[in-house]
Design a protein around this motif. Structure first.
Motif, PDB file in Angstrom:
ATOM      1  N   UNK A  82       0.825  -1.216   0.000  1.00 20.42           N
ATOM      2  CA  UNK A  82       0.000   0.000   0.000  1.00 20.42           C
ATOM      3  C   UNK A  82       0.855   1.260   0.000  1.00 20.42           C
ATOM      4  N   UNK A  83       2.015   1.191   0.624  1.00 21.47           N
ATOM      5  CA  UNK A  83       2.933   2.336   0.609  1.00 21.47           C
ATOM      6  C   UNK A  83       3.261   2.720  -0.830  1.00 21.47           C
ATOM      7  N   UNK A  84       3.466   1.713  -1.667  1.00 22.45           N
ATOM      8  CA  UNK A  84       3.723   1.970  -3.080  1.00 22.45           C
ATOM      9  C   UNK A  84       2.446   2.330  -3.814  1.00 22.45           C
ATOM     10  N   UNK A  85       1.399   1.535  -3.634  1.00 23.61           N
ATOM     11  CA  UNK A  85       0.172   1.734  -4.405  1.00 23.61           C
ATOM     12  C   UNK A  85      -0.516   3.055  -4.084  1.00 23.61           C
ATOM     13  N   UNK A  86      -0.501   3.461  -2.814  1.00 26.38           N
ATOM     14  CA  UNK A  86      -1.224   4.662  -2.405  1.00 26.38           C
ATOM     15  C   UNK A  86      -0.345   5.905  -2.287  1.00 26.38           C
ATOM     16  N   UNK A  87       0.954   5.700  -2.025  1.00 24.89           N
ATOM     17  CA  UNK A  87       1.825   6.847  -1.808  1.00 24.89           C
ATOM     18  C   UNK A  87       2.925   7.031  -2.818  1.00 24.89           C
ATOM     19  N   UNK A  88       3.119   6.037  -3.704  1.00 21.39           N
ATOM     20  CA  UNK A  88       4.210   6.066  -4.698  1.00 21.39           C
ATOM     21  C   UNK A  88       5.586   6.093  -4.044  1.00 21.39           C
ATOM     22  N   UNK A  89       5.677   5.611  -2.803  1.00 20.77           N
ATOM     23  CA  UNK A  89       6.969   5.553  -2.133  1.00 20.77           C
ATOM     24  C   UNK A  89       7.588   4.171  -2.343  1.00 20.77           C
ATOM     25  N   UNK A  90       8.892   4.098  -2.576  1.00 25.46           N
ATOM     26  CA  UNK A  90       9.542   2.808  -2.818  1.00 25.46           C
ATOM     27  C   UNK A  90       9.496   1.920  -1.578  1.00 25.46           C
ATOM     28  N   UNK A  91       8.916   0.729  -1.693  1.00 26.68           N
ATOM     29  CA  UNK A  91       8.878  -0.183  -0.550  1.00 26.68           C
ATOM     30  C   UNK A  91      10.248  -0.810  -0.316  1.00 26.68           C
ATOM     31  N   UNK A  92      10.404  -1.485   0.804  1.00 23.30           N
ATOM     32  CA  UNK A  92      11.695  -2.102   1.126  1.00 23.30           C
ATOM     33  C   UNK A  92      11.705  -3.598   0.850  1.00 23.30           C
ATOM     34  N   UNK A  93      10.547  -4.189   0.546  1.00 22.32           N
ATOM     35  CA  UNK A  93      10.471  -5.610   0.224  1.00 22.32           C
ATOM     36  C   UNK A  93      10.894  -5.818  -1.226  1.00 22.32           C
ATOM     37  N   UNK A  94      11.929  -6.630  -1.444  1.00 25.38           N
ATOM     38  CA  UNK A  94      12.487  -6.820  -2.784  1.00 25.38           C
ATOM     39  C   UNK A  94      11.469  -7.408  -3.747  1.00 25.38           C
ATOM     40  N   UNK A  95      10.634  -8.333  -3.283  1.00 26.40           N
ATOM     41  CA  UNK A  95       9.729  -9.040  -4.193  1.00 26.40           C
ATOM     42  C   UNK A  95       8.683  -8.137  -4.822  1.00 26.40           C
TER      43      UNK A  95
END
Length: 418
Positions: free
Chosen positions: A331-344
């Motif tokens: 959701x951090x990526x989908x809603x905020x466009x912030x790069x997540x830390x999970x590689x997958x």
């Protein structure tokens, strides 16, 4: 004036070294409502994520406290709170470069590595949360600088996205002249953002400023001068607009998405808002250009830590486990466009379809360099930002080689004082 600045910084550094690194933390007690303090959310994604936690944890509700947008101002307010040993802040959203300073001062508590799935995070991001062999925070978002460009204008002129500074300069000048817009801008106000932009220029010229642990100045004067001249010459020649000297992240984001810039260096969070802006889908992203090919970004991001003075450490720990979990990171990526830390998540076809820049971002993150894990990073950054700002300010009467030489001397004195 520069001598006075250096003396002041060294005094601050020496007097700020009395904190003791905390050795143990007890997360077994301290449940209840708590606060999560972090920098201002300019995209509006964060509160809905916190609301999801609050709906399932009514006895442990999180209250979001937003600090200013600029990292320097965030740090100042956090430090003031922690120096007062206030229990107002529980979970701290720390810039990745603050880990060492906050741990060294005893302001945050160590965490157990086995509590978190660190082996599934992007390589190197966990290192930003480690100091003296202990884990002091948990990576929440990562970050790497990207080059945003007007793909519609490049297509009209028959240009491919630039991979070198020479190509960027040529294209920025053409687009500036033909379309009456600024050529290129980054974050050039005298704050941490300028330090990052300068560090990226030095790295993209093949150099570096300090070694990884911040104990030695390793700056090659010639390469650093080349990086600084790239920025200075852009302002002198006009393809970097002078108003960009007042830009932080938000100002540069707005300038690009309002159609006032052909190219802009910014973080990935600027992607989402740009798609619904006046330029719509008329833009693309690529890696930062460098002297002879693709450049290197500074590794950014936010780590979550627990205040040593929190009375809700158990709830804070559970919140961090939840907030850095796989589904919330999606959701951090989908809603905020912030790069997540999970590689997958960077290889997820559904996410790549929605965020086509993910492969570019992954390459940028893997080639990015972390900033030094130094307890006195803030003083080092102040010296760099001040020196670079002076060089970028008209009438450009400071020689870049002299600026770099003086800067290197000041950095050496701060490192030795430590």
């Amino acid at each position: 004036m520069r001598h006075l600045l250096l003396v002041t910084l060294v005094v601050v550094l020496v007097t700020g070294c009395s904190g003791a690194v905390a050795q143990n933390a007890d997360h077994s007690g301290g449940s209840g409502p708590f606060t999560f303090v972090t920098g201002r959310d300019t995209t509006g994604y964060l509160q809905p994520l916190i609301d999801r936690w609050n709906q399932t944890h009514p006895a442990e509700k999180a209250t979001l406290l937003e600090l200013p947008e600029a990292a320097d101002e965030q740090r100042a307010q956090m430090v003031a709170n922690l120096q007062a040993k206030s229990d107002r802040y529980d979970v701290l959203g720390l810039d990745v470069v603050w880990t060492a300073e906050f741990a060294d001062a005893g302001w945050i508590v160590p965490l157990e590595r086995g509590t978190f799935p660190l082996d599934r995070f992007l390589p190197s991001v966990t290192d930003t949360a480690v100091y003296r062999g202990k884990l002091w925070a948990v990576p929440y978002t990562s970050n790497a600088g990207l080059l945003y460009y007007r793909k519609d204008l490049l297509a009209k002129e028959g240009f491919n996205p630039p991979t070198t500074w020479a190509e960027l300069r040529k294209q920025a000048r053409v687009l500036h002249d033909r379309y009456g817009i600024g050529g290129y801008a980054g974050q050039f106000l005298a704050y941490e953002g300028l330090t990052v932009n300068f560090a990226e220029a030095v790295q993209s010229a093949g150099g570096q400023i300090l070694n990884r642990d911040g104990t030695q100045v390793t700056m090659d004067t010639a390469k650093a001068t080349t990086g600084l001249d790239f920025l200075v010459n852009g302002l002198r020649e006009g393809w970097i607009p002078r108003e960009s000297l007042s830009y932080k992240e938000e100002e540069s984001r707005l300038a690009f998405q309002e159609g006032r810039l052909a190219f802009a260096r910014n973080w990935p969070h600027a992607y989402g808002p740009a798609t619904t802006s006046p330029i719509g889908r008329k833009f693309g992203v690529t890696r930062l250009p460098g002297l002879d090919g693709p450049g290197s970004s500074s590794l950014g991001g936010i780590n979550l830590a627990i205040s040593a003075y929190s009375k809700r450490q158990k709830s804070a720990l559970e919140f961090i486990r939840y907030f850095t979990g796989l589904e919330n990171e999606r959701r951090v990526l989908a809603d905020g466009s912030f790069p997540p830390v999970w590689a997958e998540l960077y290889d997820d076809p559904a996410l790549i379809k929605r965020f086509p820049y993910l492969p570019v971002l992954k390459d940028s993150l893997l080639s990015a360099r972390p900033r030094p894990a130094s307890a006195n990073y803030n003083q080092l950054s102040l010296v760099i930002a001040s020196a670079v700002s002076n060089a970028l300010t008209p009438p450009f009467d400071e020689n870049s080689d002299d600026v770099v030489t003086s800067m290197k001397g000041q950095l050496n004195e701060i490192v030795r004082a430590r």
